[in-house]
Design an enzyme around this catalytic site. Sequence first.
Site, PDB file in Angstrom:
ATOM      1  NE  ARG A  83       2.074  -1.357   9.364  1.00 31.36           N
ATOM      2  CZ  ARG A  83       3.179  -0.768   9.799  1.00 31.36           C
ATOM      3  NH1 ARG A  83       3.845  -1.263  10.822  1.00 31.36           N
ATOM      4  NH2 ARG A  83       3.624   0.318   9.201  1.00 31.36           N
TER       5      ARG A  83
ATOM      6  CB  SER B 175      20.923  11.455 -28.801  1.00 25.25           C
ATOM      7  OG  SER B 175      21.788  12.488 -28.391  1.00 25.25           O
TER       8      SER B 175
ATOM      9  NE  ARG C 103      14.841  13.874 -13.056  1.00 23.48           N
ATOM     10  CZ  ARG C 103      14.676  13.146 -14.140  1.00 23.48           C
ATOM     11  NH1 ARG C 103      14.643  13.749 -15.341  1.00 23.48           N
ATOM     12  NH2 ARG C 103      14.531  11.840 -14.080  1.00 23.48           N
ATOM     13  CE  LYS C 104      24.729  18.025 -15.520  1.00 24.82           C
ATOM     14  NZ  LYS C 104      25.545  18.667 -16.572  1.00 24.82           N
TER      15      LYS C 104
ATOM     16  CB  SER D 222      -0.928   0.014   1.227  1.00 22.02           C
ATOM     17  OG  SER D 222      -0.168  -0.022   2.425  1.00 22.02           O
TER      18      SER D 222
ATOM     19  CG  HIS E  22      21.643   5.605  -6.288  1.00 18.39           C
ATOM     20  ND1 HIS E  22      21.168   4.321  -6.143  1.00 18.39           N
ATOM     21  CD2 HIS E  22      20.630   6.419  -5.898  1.00 18.39           C
ATOM     22  CE1 HIS E  22      19.934   4.358  -5.685  1.00 18.39           C
ATOM     23  NE2 HIS E  22      19.575   5.618  -5.525  1.00 18.39           N
TER      24      HIS E  22
ATOM     25  CB  ALA F  99       4.232  -1.047  -3.439  1.00 14.30           C
ATOM     26  CE  LYS F 100       0.916   6.019  -4.080  1.00 12.10           C
ATOM     27  NZ  LYS F 100      -0.214   6.656  -3.391  1.00 12.10           N
TER      28      LYS F 100
ATOM     29  CE1 TYR G  21      13.469  -3.714   3.862  1.00 14.45           C
ATOM     30  CE2 TYR G  21      15.859  -3.533   3.791  1.00 14.45           C
ATOM     31  CZ  TYR G  21      14.622  -3.204   3.291  1.00 14.45           C
ATOM     32  OH  TYR G  21      14.539  -2.371   2.207  1.00 14.45           O
TER      33      TYR G  21
END
Length: 508
Positions: A74, A416, A357-358, A41, A266, A45-46, A150
Amino acid sequence: MSGGSAESSPSSRRSSFNSLSRDLELPSEQGCLSVIVLGASGDLAKKKTFPALFHLFAQGFLQSGDVHIFGYARSNLSDDGLRERIHGYLKGASEEHLSEFLQHIKYVSGSYDSGEGFEKLNKEISEYEMSNKSESSRRLFYLALPPSVYPSVCKMIRTYCMNPSGWTRVIVEKPFGKDLDSAEELSAQLGELFDENQLYRIDHYLGKELVQNLLVLRFANRLFLPLWNRDNVDNIQIVFREDFGTDGRGGYFDQYGIIRDIIQNHLLQVFCLVAMEKPVSLKPEHIRDEKVKVLQSVNPIKHDEVVLGQYEGYKDDPTVPDDSNTPTFASVVLRVHNERWEGVPFILKAGKALSSRKAEIRVQFKDVPGDIFKSKKQGRNEFVIRLQPSEAMYMKLTVKKPGLEMATEQSELDLSYGMRYQNVKIPEAYERLILDTIRGDQQHFVRRDELKAAWQIFTPLLHDIDAGNLKAVPYQPGSRGPKEADELSERVGYVQTHGYIWIPPTLA
């Protein structure tokens, strides 16, 4: 255009993937598949897990008669309630596919630390497996949950939900601890419950198309083999930039900061693929062996090669302490003590609330010796791998400017993806990694000793930051970040090309 062929059919894609799997000597997988999404939920996940499963289903990698998906959380939801919750996030395929996929989803409600809910979950899975009448079965648990639960969840899986007639695999999300000790404690707890080949520590950056291309670029092209070393490379930048702040997640983010959130996982994974030596083969363990070796070759981080920043307005969030020193920006120089990279700085840089943003890798080569064209002022050769957005690879070169004069300028050789592969859908990282887990390919997942080596690099620095020994300097939202970061990059050898802007090509 040769790369713009029509998108291949699901059957041909499966054939191509199975061919690669044979090359990697992965086992053939048979039997019905149950995918159990714990935390069904929640946002992860969504927004990521269910859409990835849907895309795999729509492309034919998950077969209608062989797969069933169970959501567990839950929240008091019905099957239809979960379907309605995720419906708006399932895009990119026909209504027929969507309707069929949703019918494969069932919801079970229960807590994460008591057996009653997991007994019920196991009963539902077992009933599906029996109705499928397959000789064997497969169970994949995806923990779309906070790491704090976990251990209890994995204990419940181990006690109540293990597969009696096939494999059980568990995908766990980052963060894997907050430092070396907490990561080792978590690894020990999970290691008591599952073998290493059952655990898949997911870092979605390893599923990105251009990250997946790194090994091919480096080791399948003669062009790069003699260049990829300290003799030719001056410095390498691995950069992650976001143009928004914590956006209501300030309280959560303040527990971790940008180094734990982005750089230690990352960017360090990308660093491994850029810096590692050629593996013996494409087998997952051979690749992960080389990643561990390069991590173990990293020198301790020096304080004078670190810049921390915090954007102005970050502490306006009521969930962030007024005296927070948590960095929303960091630039960290890593140095590798081996024959290939001695003396080459790797600049790992990440920040929020920046001007763009990159995410990209920028390999900057040394100046041309005996430069008869006096083109140094225009900038160095650079090989740039743009991970997101507008995926691309391009090489910045000095060329003759068209005309009667002998004048030079910078241009690029450009691949590209939006142009070259116009009718090919680039898969989302989670699609690829979930499929890898089903196939039993751990190449793009973090091994326990690799996780330990990564934390050994950053834990001393993180403890110094937590103790207030390094301070985050303020920077304006929408800027490049602290000016001290640009000064650090310049000091370790990076030469910025002023006036040059890469513009993705278009058909117009």
